[in-house]
Design a protein around this motif. Sequence first.
Motif, short mmCIF file in Angstrom:
data_model
loop_
_atom_site.label_atom_id
_atom_site.label_comp_id
_atom_site.label_asym_id
_atom_site.label_seq_id
_atom_site.Cartn_x
_atom_site.Cartn_y
_atom_site.Cartn_z
N PRO A 68 0.80 -1.23 0.00
CA PRO A 68 0.00 0.00 0.00
C PRO A 68 0.83 1.28 0.00
CG PRO A 68 -0.01 -1.03 2.18
CD PRO A 68 0.61 -2.01 1.25
N ASN A 69 2.06 1.22 0.50
CA ASN A 69 2.87 2.44 0.59
C ASN A 69 3.80 2.63 -0.60
OD1 ASN A 69 1.81 3.14 3.16
ND2 ASN A 69 3.16 1.62 4.11
N GLN A 70 3.68 1.78 -1.59
CA GLN A 70 4.53 1.91 -2.78
C GLN A 70 4.00 3.02 -3.68
OE1 GLN A 70 6.02 -1.62 -5.03
NE2 GLN A 70 4.68 -0.83 -6.66
N THR A 71 4.91 3.84 -4.20
CA THR A 71 4.52 4.91 -5.12
C THR A 71 4.02 4.31 -6.43
OG1 THR A 71 6.10 6.48 -4.17
CG2 THR A 71 5.33 6.91 -6.41
N VAL A 72 2.93 4.86 -6.95
CA VAL A 72 2.34 4.38 -8.19
C VAL A 72 3.03 5.07 -9.37
CG1 VAL A 72 0.21 4.18 -9.52
CG2 VAL A 72 0.13 4.09 -7.04
N SER A 73 3.42 4.30 -10.36
CA SER A 73 3.95 4.90 -11.59
C SER A 73 2.79 5.42 -12.43
CB SER A 73 4.77 3.90 -12.38
OG SER A 73 3.93 2.94 -13.00
N LYS A 74 3.12 6.34 -13.33
CA LYS A 74 2.06 6.91 -14.16
C LYS A 74 1.44 5.86 -15.08
CE LYS A 74 0.99 10.95 -16.99
NZ LYS A 74 1.54 12.17 -17.64
N ALA A 75 2.29 4.97 -15.63
CA ALA A 75 1.76 3.92 -16.50
C ALA A 75 0.82 3.00 -15.74
CB ALA A 75 2.91 3.12 -17.10
N ASP A 76 1.17 2.66 -14.48
CA ASP A 76 0.32 1.77 -13.70
C ASP A 76 -1.00 2.44 -13.31
OD1 ASP A 76 2.12 -0.31 -13.83
OD2 ASP A 76 3.16 0.29 -12.01
N ALA A 77 -0.95 3.75 -13.04
CA ALA A 77 -2.18 4.46 -12.71
C ALA A 77 -3.12 4.49 -13.91
CB ALA A 77 -1.85 5.88 -12.26
N ILE A 78 -2.56 4.77 -15.09
CA ILE A 78 -3.38 4.78 -16.31
C ILE A 78 -3.94 3.40 -16.57
CG2 ILE A 78 -3.34 5.11 -18.81
CD1 ILE A 78 -1.15 7.25 -18.33
N THR A 79 -3.11 2.37 -16.36
CA THR A 79 -3.57 0.99 -16.55
C THR A 79 -4.72 0.65 -15.61
OG1 THR A 79 -1.37 0.28 -17.27
CG2 THR A 79 -2.86 -1.44 -16.48
N ALA A 80 -4.63 1.09 -14.39
CA ALA A 80 -5.69 0.82 -13.41
C ALA A 80 -7.00 1.47 -13.82
CB ALA A 80 -5.26 1.31 -12.03
N VAL A 81 -6.95 2.73 -14.24
CA VAL A 81 -8.17 3.43 -14.65
C VAL A 81 -8.77 2.78 -15.89
CG1 VAL A 81 -9.11 5.60 -15.53
CG2 VAL A 81 -7.50 5.62 -13.61
N ALA A 82 -7.92 2.47 -16.89
CA ALA A 82 -8.43 1.86 -18.11
C ALA A 82 -9.04 0.49 -17.83
CB ALA A 82 -7.32 1.74 -19.14
N SER A 83 -8.41 -0.28 -16.93
CA SER A 83 -8.96 -1.59 -16.58
C SER A 83 -10.28 -1.45 -15.82
CB SER A 83 -7.95 -2.36 -15.72
OG SER A 83 -6.75 -2.58 -16.42
N GLY A 84 -10.31 -0.52 -14.88
CA GLY A 84 -11.53 -0.32 -14.11
C GLY A 84 -12.69 0.16 -14.94
N LEU A 85 -12.40 0.97 -15.94
CA LEU A 85 -13.45 1.49 -16.82
C LEU A 85 -13.73 0.56 -17.99
CD1 LEU A 85 -13.04 4.01 -15.10
CD2 LEU A 85 -13.15 5.38 -17.18
N ASN A 86 -12.96 -0.56 -18.04
CA ASN A 86 -13.15 -1.58 -19.08
C ASN A 86 -12.94 -1.00 -20.48
OD1 ASN A 86 -13.63 -4.25 -19.84
ND2 ASN A 86 -15.84 -3.94 -20.10
N LEU A 87 -11.92 -0.18 -20.62
CA LEU A 87 -11.60 0.42 -21.92
C LEU A 87 -10.77 -0.54 -22.75
CD1 LEU A 87 -10.58 4.04 -20.79
CD2 LEU A 87 -12.82 3.23 -21.56
N SER A 88 -11.04 -0.57 -24.05
CA SER A 88 -10.28 -1.40 -24.98
C SER A 88 -9.82 -0.54 -26.13
CB SER A 88 -11.14 -2.56 -25.51
OG SER A 88 -11.55 -3.40 -24.45
N PRO A 89 -8.58 -0.76 -26.62
CA PRO A 89 -8.10 0.07 -27.74
C PRO A 89 -8.70 -0.38 -29.05
CG PRO A 89 -6.46 -1.56 -27.12
CD PRO A 89 -7.57 -1.71 -26.13
N SER A 90 -8.76 0.53 -29.99
CA SER A 90 -9.18 0.20 -31.35
C SER A 90 -8.03 0.49 -32.29
CB SER A 90 -10.42 1.02 -31.74
OG SER A 90 -10.13 2.40 -31.70
N GLY A 91 -7.93 -0.28 -33.37
CA GLY A 91 -6.86 -0.06 -34.32
C GLY A 91 -5.52 -0.53 -33.77
#
Length: 547
Positions: free
Chosen positions: A151-174
Amino acid sequence: MRSLSSWSFTSSALVALGMMATVTSPIIMSAPVSAQVNAPTPAPAPTPAPAVTTPSFADVPADYWALPFIQGLAARNVIAGFPDGSFRPNQPVTRAELAAMFQKAFTLNPVRQLPPEGFRDVPSDYWAASAIKAAYEAGFLAGYPNNLFQPNQTVSKADAITAVASGLNLSPSGSVEQTLSTNYVDAAQIPSYATNQVAAATQANIVVNYPDVKTLNPQGGLTRAEAAALLYQALVRLGQVQPLPGNVAAVSYIVGGNPQTTGDIVSIAESSGSFTTLTSLLKTAGLADALRQPGPYTVFAPTDQAFAALPPDVLQQLQQPENRETLIKILRYHVVSGDLPANKLTSGEVKTLEDESVNVKVDTANNQIAVNNASVIQPDVKATNGVVHVINQVLIPPELAQEQKPEGQQAGVRVKKNYIAVAGNIGLGGNTALGSGNFAVTSKFGITNNFSIRPGAVIGDDTVFLVPITFDFAFRPTDIGGSDAVIAPYVGAGVAIGTGDDTDIGLLLTGGVDYPLSSQFMITGSVNASFVDDTDVGLMLGIGYRF
């Protein structure tokens, strides 16, 4: 079509519209979990709370790049400052802190269960234990091997974006590779487990990069300011907050830019998920055309949450036909003639289309704007026929505000649910006064928002007293003679009491409509059938005084 600049008891001018808060392991998140986040549906009005003001922070100046994101989330209580009045925008965010932000920003629907023993390094009394559990179960965050969460580990920006995209169930196109290489000069630094989610978030306009929009810095620690920007854009994606106006500097840091809604004030309101109450009121009143006109207009627009903070039952009462004029007065009190963006607003009185003034207070030092007791939480939403400033409280004209209200409670409004009417009765058959032409009196007394008692009498040689209880439908716009008329149908049953040679009691069936002429008078018409000795039917038409 109605005009916003004219007013009468039978033709209103309308109106205002309102438009107005990770995973860090490729092993754990290689397959995103389907989740999760539903846009909230309108809820019954809660117990009124004190007005919420938009916070300001000593270390977030007016020209700070992330100010609109930070203020937007702070107003929704998604993020908060520290006891010393600071926000610490450059402070790194931990996984526990990100989980807490997710819990406040989104409606987290579980898609999996955390084992009963939980994570080994998250005790049950840990400050963020419930947030970590909710974020994990909704598919936003995952753990590490050996049942650890760190819980005390700093979140990287890539991991934060990954978490939001996963939680919102986003999928890339193309092509994922093309999306990343086109938008980021450092695309090669994105971890392989995060490429799909970063590409999906990029296409959804969720990613925000400062100071260079094309530099992602994927492995750098996520700051509190960057977290605010990421979560704000996620809420834009869900339709829960307005996109930033195109003339706000922060828009230039959104990868791909903010997709801007264009159109008139009504179109912008309809396209937003934050103003369903006001758009519904506008349509129900039959006044949508007014705010589609060239204008220009300035609208101080309450959100759905602002309307929900009104005293219980007020919204339902305002939608009754006898209170239509009151509703229009309230809506017009939110509209000012002319285009007044935030940089043109100055402290002082500003006259609305209701011919009453609102008190505008501009605090340039803290970048705050207040209108009466409401705070502007999103300024300068541009429309083709004006500008909208989103506010967090409904404005009540002084003449409608209750003289006294509980401390900390938003003012209520006085509404008129009752009337007494004189009428003429046209007999359609039968032996009593109801079945022949006679003078009549009728009335309405609201029991609840949908039920009324309507005692009356048809006076003649064989006077009949009518005592029905009716179900009152919400008022409905109807095209009559090329213009909108608002009628309220009702149906009901009760007793008819005959007063001839003997007093007889029989069944009464009734149905009719009410049509408000003004705040004082209304027209009513009904068909009544009584079954005393014989069947008697009469058509009653009258005019009533409202109170």
